[in-house]
Design a protein around this motif. Sequence first.
Motif, short mmCIF file in Angstrom:
data_model
loop_
_atom_site.label_atom_id
_atom_site.label_comp_id
_atom_site.label_asym_id
_atom_site.label_seq_id
_atom_site.Cartn_x
_atom_site.Cartn_y
_atom_site.Cartn_z
N ALA A 200 60.40 41.89 57.24
CA ALA A 200 59.62 43.07 56.87
C ALA A 200 60.16 44.32 57.56
CB ALA A 200 58.15 42.86 57.22
N ARG A 201 60.57 44.17 58.81
CA ARG A 201 61.15 45.30 59.54
C ARG A 201 62.45 45.75 58.90
NH1 ARG A 201 64.35 45.22 64.40
NH2 ARG A 201 64.26 47.22 65.48
N ILE A 202 63.29 44.80 58.53
CA ILE A 202 64.55 45.14 57.86
C ILE A 202 64.27 45.77 56.50
CG2 ILE A 202 66.65 44.17 56.84
CD1 ILE A 202 66.59 42.06 59.06
N GLY A 203 63.26 45.24 55.80
CA GLY A 203 62.89 45.78 54.50
C GLY A 203 62.45 47.23 54.59
N PHE B 195 60.66 49.13 44.47
CA PHE B 195 60.46 47.67 44.45
C PHE B 195 60.34 47.12 45.87
CE2 PHE B 195 62.34 43.40 44.71
CZ PHE B 195 61.44 42.71 43.92
N VAL B 196 61.22 47.58 46.77
CA VAL B 196 61.17 47.11 48.16
C VAL B 196 59.85 47.49 48.81
CG1 VAL B 196 62.23 47.33 50.45
CG2 VAL B 196 63.68 47.12 48.43
N LEU B 197 59.35 48.68 48.53
CA LEU B 197 58.07 49.11 49.10
C LEU B 197 56.94 48.20 48.64
CD1 LEU B 197 56.44 51.18 50.75
CD2 LEU B 197 56.23 52.53 48.65
N ASN B 198 56.94 47.86 47.35
CA ASN B 198 55.92 46.95 46.84
C ASN B 198 56.04 45.56 47.44
OD1 ASN B 198 54.18 48.10 44.38
ND2 ASN B 198 56.20 49.06 44.30
N LEU B 199 57.28 45.11 47.61
CA LEU B 199 57.50 43.82 48.25
C LEU B 199 57.06 43.85 49.71
CD1 LEU B 199 58.66 40.97 47.84
CD2 LEU B 199 60.90 41.88 48.52
N GLU B 200 57.30 44.98 50.37
CA GLU B 200 56.87 45.15 51.75
C GLU B 200 55.36 45.02 51.87
OE1 GLU B 200 58.15 45.87 54.95
OE2 GLU B 200 59.93 45.03 54.04
N LEU B 201 54.65 45.61 50.95
CA LEU B 201 53.19 45.55 50.99
C LEU B 201 52.71 44.11 50.93
CD1 LEU B 201 50.48 47.00 51.06
CD2 LEU B 201 50.64 47.30 48.57
N LEU C 55 53.55 42.41 54.34
CA LEU C 55 52.64 42.88 55.38
C LEU C 55 51.23 42.32 55.19
CD1 LEU C 55 53.87 46.59 55.58
CD2 LEU C 55 54.23 44.80 57.30
N SER C 56 50.83 42.11 53.94
CA SER C 56 49.53 41.51 53.68
C SER C 56 49.49 40.07 54.16
CB SER C 56 49.21 41.57 52.18
OG SER C 56 49.09 42.91 51.73
N LEU C 57 50.58 39.33 53.95
CA LEU C 57 50.66 37.96 54.44
C LEU C 57 50.62 37.92 55.97
CD1 LEU C 57 53.35 36.29 52.14
CD2 LEU C 57 50.87 36.07 52.02
N LEU C 58 51.35 38.83 56.60
CA LEU C 58 51.34 38.88 58.06
C LEU C 58 49.96 39.24 58.59
CD1 LEU C 58 54.76 40.71 58.65
CD2 LEU C 58 54.22 38.30 59.14
N PHE D 204 46.45 38.77 47.23
CA PHE D 204 46.52 38.54 45.79
C PHE D 204 46.93 39.81 45.05
CE2 PHE D 204 44.24 38.93 41.71
CZ PHE D 204 44.88 37.94 41.00
N PHE D 205 46.28 40.93 45.37
CA PHE D 205 46.61 42.17 44.68
C PHE D 205 48.03 42.64 45.04
CE2 PHE D 205 41.90 42.67 44.41
CZ PHE D 205 41.82 42.80 43.03
N SER D 206 48.42 42.42 46.30
CA SER D 206 49.74 42.91 46.72
C SER D 206 50.88 42.09 46.14
CB SER D 206 49.83 42.93 48.25
OG SER D 206 49.73 41.63 48.79
#
Length: 219
Positions: free
Chosen positions: A23-26, A58-64, A67-70, A96-98
């Motif tokens: 996530a930090r690299i992302g 796309f990366v920002l959405n993947l980051e969200l 971060l939600s999982l973390l 779920f939403f993220s």
Amino acid sequence: MPDEDMLILPAVKGSVGKLAAAARIGLMICALLSVAEISFFSTAYTTVGVACGVLSSFVLNLELFMLSLLALWCHEVLLLERGYGFTRFMGYLAAFFSVLCPICTLYTSCTGTLLLLNQSLLPFIACMLLLLIHLINLPNMEAASLLLRIRLGAFPILTMLIFIFDQPGTLLFAGIGKVLLLLLLAQPLRQLADIAPRVISMPQTENPDEQRSPGTGND
């Protein structure tokens, strides 16, 4: 072994640490792509700028999603008494939403059509849930430093602002926001990547058979 103790199995802890590092690299990649997008738009290479912008989004959405999982893992493992039961449920909703965010972004980028009605609202719903979870669980975060609590509270607000400004005409503000998001979360994610594999026990609850709610269980 109780089901909740599975969260501190070596494989799970190691995966959480790797996810935090990823996530930090992302966040770094997202910020770099945004800077590249703005730079290319100021030249004749607008097509490259568009590609950088799509990838950054796309990366920002993947980051969200990451971060939600973390946040879910931290809620259960790091919060006092494992936080509140209903905020844990909100955490699952946020996840779920993220997870729909990068899926919808990728689908729309490839097809030019929407996958879900009002899919642009998904990141805002996820961020609002994460913000509420943080605010409600502040009493369970007394062991964290004030700066860390501020960082974690500012993250969903800043992320929502980035999604608002990530549009033609306001890309500069979105780019600044993505750089600030990296500065905001780089240290907490680095700390989590280091701490997660070394967690040895789950927080104790006063009554494991009951779900706590604010104002109960601590009197």
